[in-house]
Design a protein around this motif. Structure first.
Motif, PDB file in Angstrom:
ATOM      1  N   GLU A  22       1.668   0.048   2.345  1.00  0.00           N
ATOM      2  CA  GLU A  22       0.743   0.958   1.975  1.00  0.00           C
ATOM      3  C   GLU A  22      -0.331   0.599   2.911  1.00  0.00           C
ATOM      4  OE1 GLU A  22       2.598  -0.750  -1.919  1.00  0.00           O
ATOM      5  OE2 GLU A  22       1.853  -1.635   0.005  1.00  0.00           O
ATOM      6  N   GLY A  80      -4.513   2.977   3.265  1.00  0.00           N
ATOM      7  CA  GLY A  80      -5.676   3.903   3.133  1.00  0.00           C
ATOM      8  C   GLY A  80      -6.248   3.873   1.679  1.00  0.00           C
ATOM      9  N   ARG A 132      -6.169   9.521   0.940  1.00  0.00           N
ATOM     10  CA  ARG A 132      -4.984   9.887   1.288  1.00  0.00           C
ATOM     11  C   ARG A 132      -4.428   8.384   1.431  1.00  0.00           C
ATOM     12  NH1 ARG A 132      -1.878  12.874   6.135  1.00  0.00           N
ATOM     13  NH2 ARG A 132      -2.374  11.041   7.392  1.00  0.00           N
ATOM     14  N   SER A 163      -1.056   6.248   2.640  1.00  0.00           N
ATOM     15  CA  SER A 163       0.423   6.039   3.404  1.00  0.00           C
ATOM     16  C   SER A 163       1.176   4.864   3.057  1.00  0.00           C
ATOM     17  CB  SER A 163       0.025   6.144   4.881  1.00  0.00           C
ATOM     18  OG  SER A 163      -0.970   6.974   5.163  1.00  0.00           O
ATOM     19  N   CYS A 164       2.510   5.341   3.212  1.00  0.00           N
ATOM     20  CA  CYS A 164       3.764   4.468   2.891  1.00  0.00           C
ATOM     21  C   CYS A 164       4.661   4.461   3.890  1.00  0.00           C
ATOM     22  CB  CYS A 164       4.234   4.718   1.537  1.00  0.00           C
ATOM     23  SG  CYS A 164       5.715   3.722   1.286  1.00  0.00           S
ATOM     24  N   ARG A 166       6.006  13.937   2.764  1.00  0.00           N
ATOM     25  CA  ARG A 166       6.632  12.965   3.884  1.00  0.00           C
ATOM     26  C   ARG A 166       6.803  13.311   4.950  1.00  0.00           C
ATOM     27  NH1 ARG A 166      12.726  12.123   2.564  1.00  0.00           N
ATOM     28  NH2 ARG A 166      13.608  14.135   3.577  1.00  0.00           N
ATOM     29  N   ASP A 167       6.644  12.656   6.131  1.00  0.00           N
ATOM     30  CA  ASP A 167       7.014  13.017   7.367  1.00  0.00           C
ATOM     31  C   ASP A 167       7.971  12.298   8.217  1.00  0.00           C
ATOM     32  OD1 ASP A 167       6.834  13.187  10.411  1.00  0.00           O
ATOM     33  OD2 ASP A 167       4.665  13.540  10.283  1.00  0.00           O
ATOM     34  N   THR A 206       7.210   7.993   6.981  1.00  0.00           N
ATOM     35  CA  THR A 206       6.082   7.779   6.397  1.00  0.00           C
ATOM     36  C   THR A 206       5.827   8.659   5.112  1.00  0.00           C
ATOM     37  OG1 THR A 206       4.973   6.849   8.129  1.00  0.00           O
ATOM     38  CG2 THR A 206       3.814   7.404   6.306  1.00  0.00           C
ATOM     39  N   TYR A 253       3.317  10.125   2.075  1.00  0.00           N
ATOM     40  CA  TYR A 253       1.933  10.209   1.858  1.00  0.00           C
ATOM     41  C   TYR A 253       1.673  10.409   0.363  1.00  0.00           C
ATOM     42  CZ  TYR A 253       1.811  10.529   6.873  1.00  0.00           C
ATOM     43  OH  TYR A 253       2.080  10.227   8.303  1.00  0.00           O
ATOM     44  N   GLN A 287      -1.761  12.292  -1.396  1.00  0.00           N
ATOM     45  CA  GLN A 287      -3.175  12.878  -1.245  1.00  0.00           C
ATOM     46  C   GLN A 287      -3.652  12.899  -2.652  1.00  0.00           C
ATOM     47  OE1 GLN A 287      -5.042  14.134   1.376  1.00  0.00           O
ATOM     48  NE2 GLN A 287      -6.351  14.245   0.112  1.00  0.00           N
TER      49      GLN A 287
END
Length: 127
Positions: A6, A8, A19, A21-22, A72-73, A78, A80, A82
């Motif tokens: 993690e 952010g 936000r 991130s993972c 997710r991306d 990753t 996210y 928010q």
């Protein structure tokens, strides 16, 4: 090595946004659902959001519904989180986790389903 990391976290004023991130490594987001958990001082760890293996299903606890959004991306492997309209009661250590799930389109917010935990990131909401 399979892990999630993690990032952010930080200090934010009430009403503000962050936000998280993972980042997953050693596996792809199609292998596990991803969940977000948090633990406030003196309280039990609670799961508040997850996203399924195929990204098609998201779940939220009532305490964050309408304020937090998971996404997710896949290209970045990753997930996210928010977080908007933050409140002092959102103050906690936030963890992401890789969740076992028998179905690609479902996720279960339970510590019993966790295969891998991240190390956590502190979020403090205070004026």
């Amino acid at each position: 090595q399979l892990q999630v990391v993690e990032s952010g976290g930080g200090l934010v004023q009430p009403g503000g946004s962050l936000r998280l991130s993972c980042a997953a490594s050693g596996f792809s987001l199609g292998d596990y659902a991803i969940g977000w958990f948090r633990q406030a001082p003196g309280k039990e760890r609670e799961g508040f959001s997850c996203i399924s293996k195929n990204g098609g299903r998201t779940n939220y606890a009532d305490s964050v519904k309408g304020r937090f959004t998971i996404s997710r991306d896949v290209a970045k492997n990753t997930v996210y989180m928010q977080m908007n309209s933050l409140k002092p009661e959102d103050t906690a250590v936030y963890y992401c986790a890789a969740l076992r799930s028998p179905f690609i389109g479902l996720c279960t917010l339970s510590s019993h389903m966790v295969n891998y935990w991240g190390q956590g990131t502190q979020v403090t909401v205070s004026s």
